[in-house]
Motif scaffolding. Structure first.
Motif, PDB file in Angstrom:
ATOM      1  N   SER A   1      -6.701  -8.843  -2.088  1.00  0.00           N
ATOM      2  CA  SER A   1      -5.896  -9.378  -3.180  1.00  0.00           C
ATOM      3  C   SER A   1      -6.244  -8.598  -4.439  1.00  0.00           C
ATOM      4  CB  SER A   1      -6.168 -10.866  -3.378  1.00  0.00           C
ATOM      5  OG  SER A   1      -7.460 -11.067  -3.935  1.00  0.00           O
ATOM      6  N   HIS A   2      -5.767  -9.076  -5.572  1.00  0.00           N
ATOM      7  CA  HIS A   2      -6.035  -8.397  -6.833  1.00  0.00           C
ATOM      8  C   HIS A   2      -7.080  -9.143  -7.661  1.00  0.00           C
ATOM      9  CE1 HIS A   2      -2.211  -6.618  -5.530  1.00  0.00           C
ATOM     10  NE2 HIS A   2      -2.710  -5.532  -6.096  1.00  0.00           N
TER      11      HIS A   2
ATOM     12  N   ALA B   1      -3.806   3.305  -4.945  1.00  0.00           N
ATOM     13  CA  ALA B   1      -4.281   1.971  -5.314  1.00  0.00           C
ATOM     14  C   ALA B   1      -5.009   2.050  -6.645  1.00  0.00           C
ATOM     15  CB  ALA B   1      -5.209   1.394  -4.240  1.00  0.00           C
ATOM     16  N   HIS B   2      -5.122   0.902  -7.266  1.00  0.00           N
ATOM     17  CA  HIS B   2      -5.981   0.787  -8.444  1.00  0.00           C
ATOM     18  C   HIS B   2      -7.399   0.504  -7.978  1.00  0.00           C
ATOM     19  CE1 HIS B   2      -7.699  -0.286 -12.191  1.00  0.00           C
ATOM     20  NE2 HIS B   2      -7.501  -1.585 -12.133  1.00  0.00           N
TER      21      HIS B   2
ATOM     22  N   ALA C   1      -8.025  -2.104  -4.854  1.00  0.00           N
ATOM     23  CA  ALA C   1      -6.939  -3.060  -4.677  1.00  0.00           C
ATOM     24  C   ALA C   1      -6.117  -2.695  -3.434  1.00  0.00           C
ATOM     25  CB  ALA C   1      -6.059  -3.081  -5.921  1.00  0.00           C
ATOM     26  N   PRO C   2      -5.257  -3.590  -2.958  1.00  0.00           N
ATOM     27  CA  PRO C   2      -4.431  -3.263  -1.790  1.00  0.00           C
ATOM     28  C   PRO C   2      -3.638  -1.970  -1.980  1.00  0.00           C
ATOM     29  CG  PRO C   2      -4.321  -5.611  -2.237  1.00  0.00           C
ATOM     30  CD  PRO C   2      -5.090  -4.994  -3.376  1.00  0.00           C
ATOM     31  N   TRP C   3      -3.581  -1.186  -0.926  1.00  0.00           N
ATOM     32  CA  TRP C   3      -2.898   0.104  -0.965  1.00  0.00           C
ATOM     33  C   TRP C   3      -1.395  -0.071  -1.133  1.00  0.00           C
ATOM     34  CZ3 TRP C   3      -5.888   4.124  -1.665  1.00  0.00           C
ATOM     35  CH2 TRP C   3      -7.191   4.140  -1.130  1.00  0.00           C
ATOM     36  N   GLN C   4      -0.764   0.906  -1.793  1.00  0.00           N
ATOM     37  CA  GLN C   4       0.678   0.983  -1.940  1.00  0.00           C
ATOM     38  C   GLN C   4       1.133   2.375  -1.518  1.00  0.00           C
ATOM     39  OE1 GLN C   4       0.336  -1.244  -6.285  1.00  0.00           O
ATOM     40  NE2 GLN C   4       2.103   0.066  -5.926  1.00  0.00           N
ATOM     41  N   PRO C   5       2.334   2.497  -0.924  1.00  0.00           N
ATOM     42  CA  PRO C   5       2.853   3.850  -0.672  1.00  0.00           C
ATOM     43  C   PRO C   5       3.143   4.551  -1.986  1.00  0.00           C
ATOM     44  CG  PRO C   5       4.518   2.193  -0.191  1.00  0.00           C
ATOM     45  CD  PRO C   5       3.237   1.449  -0.457  1.00  0.00           C
ATOM     46  N   LEU C   6       2.953   5.857  -2.013  1.00  0.00           N
ATOM     47  CA  LEU C   6       3.163   6.602  -3.248  1.00  0.00           C
ATOM     48  C   LEU C   6       4.574   6.390  -3.819  1.00  0.00           C
ATOM     49  CD1 LEU C   6       1.545   8.506  -5.101  1.00  0.00           C
ATOM     50  CD2 LEU C   6       2.565  10.431  -3.872  1.00  0.00           C
TER      51      LEU C   6
ATOM     52  N   ALA D   1       3.724   1.286 -11.772  1.00  0.00           N
ATOM     53  CA  ALA D   1       3.870   0.126 -10.894  1.00  0.00           C
ATOM     54  C   ALA D   1       2.641  -0.073 -10.014  1.00  0.00           C
ATOM     55  CB  ALA D   1       5.127   0.273 -10.043  1.00  0.00           C
ATOM     56  N   LEU D   2       1.478  -0.159 -10.656  1.00  0.00           N
ATOM     57  CA  LEU D   2       0.237  -0.532  -9.977  1.00  0.00           C
ATOM     58  C   LEU D   2      -0.201  -1.892 -10.501  1.00  0.00           C
ATOM     59  CD1 LEU D   2      -2.225   2.524  -9.793  1.00  0.00           C
ATOM     60  CD2 LEU D   2      -1.084   1.369  -7.899  1.00  0.00           C
ATOM     61  N   HIS D   3      -0.629  -2.752  -9.596  1.00  0.00           N
ATOM     62  CA  HIS D   3      -1.137  -4.054 -10.009  1.00  0.00           C
ATOM     63  C   HIS D   3      -2.527  -3.898 -10.622  1.00  0.00           C
ATOM     64  CE1 HIS D   3       2.060  -6.394  -8.174  1.00  0.00           C
ATOM     65  NE2 HIS D   3       1.935  -5.673  -7.071  1.00  0.00           N
TER      66      HIS D   3
END
Length: 269
Positions: free
Chosen positions: A90-91, A133-134, A166-171, A259-261
């Motif tokens: 989670s964040h 990710a952050h 933090a949880p990974w995101q696609p580029l 758009a990174l949490h």
């Protein structure tokens, strides 16, 4: 010379295991060049492997050229190990200070590699990134009063204590033009409701992607360094001046223009 550098690595490893400070290496007889520091770091890495520690990536430091001391022409890097990296679900996260001495917090952008970049060219580096990710890196100096040279830092693991990811995101989740987005954002760092700092890509070679490019270029000049591999995490350097933190505090990061949490971090004893 090899015996001297191996002895410094053994001393650094013993100090890290015991959680005790170590006298500066660069002021010992013979000094310590940056090339020698990376040799010490390789011996230190072998010591970590012998203890069963598993490498999972690299961290970058000195990614702000405007602040480079005399003689420094590139960022520095050090290995990351599984036992110091926490992949969050989670964040939000809680960390225990434990025996960390004068720890500081660094907001960063972290990449996960699909494969090793084919070159240091921007297009090849972008193609190599599997996810973004952050991250919050916790750094603590093994030297008294945070006083050390870049060579001291390289030889002892670049002040790394922990990394929260933090949880990974696609580029592509960063937008239609991730390259541009990663060069034009800010992150606010808030402690107990009070803003403490604002970070920007200027602090990481102008963009986290350019910091990764610099790492690829640096490794190409170090034939004895382990090559980058698929699955490695690369944390690309702090986006602002590292902030001291203490037990009982709550920290938050908030991105603007990217758009990174952000993350919420609580510190316990």
């Amino acid at each position: 010379m090899t015996d001297r550098l191996q002895a410094l690595a053994a001393e650094a490893l013993a100090a890290a295991q015991a959680g005790r400070p170590i006298p500066l290496l660069s002021t010992r007889p013979g000094g310590l060049s940056m090339a020698e520091a990376y040799t010490v770091a390789r011996h230190l890495h072998q010591g970590h492997l012998a203890l069963g520690q598993r490498p999972v990536g690299r961290k970058l430091g000195l990614t702000y050229p405007a602040a480079w001391p005399a003689g420094i022409t590139a960022p520095l890097w050090a290995p990351l190990y599984a036992h110091t990296v926490q992949l969050l679900s989670s964040h939000e996260a809680t960390v225990a200070m434990g025996t960390w001495v004068a720890p500081k917090l660094e907001p960063e952008v972290v990449f996960r590699l699909r494969h090793a970049p084919r070159s240091a060219a921007l297009a090849d580096v972008v193609d190599s990134v599997d996810a973004v990710a952050h991250g919050l890196e916790i750094v603590t100096s093994p030297f008294p009063d945070w006083t050390h040279s870049p060579a001291d830092s390289v030889a002892t693991g670049a002040c790394h204590a922990a990394l929260l990811v933090a949880p990974w995101q696609p580029l592509p989740s960063l937008g239609a033009d991730p390259v541009a987005a990663l060069a034009q954002f800010s992150v606010n760092v808030v402690c107990d409701g009070q803003q403490r700092a604002t970070g920007t890509p200027e602090r990481v070679m102008g963009s986290p992607l350019r910091a990764l490019m610099a790492l690829v270029d640096l490794l190409a000049q170090q034939p004895d360094a382990p090559p980058l591999q698929a699955g490695e995490m690369i944390t690309t350097g702090t986006l602002c001046v590292a902030e001291p933190f203490a037990v009982g505090q709550q920290w938050q990061t908030q991105f603007e223009g990217l758009a990174l949490h952000g993350l919420t971090l609580r510190c316990t004893a």
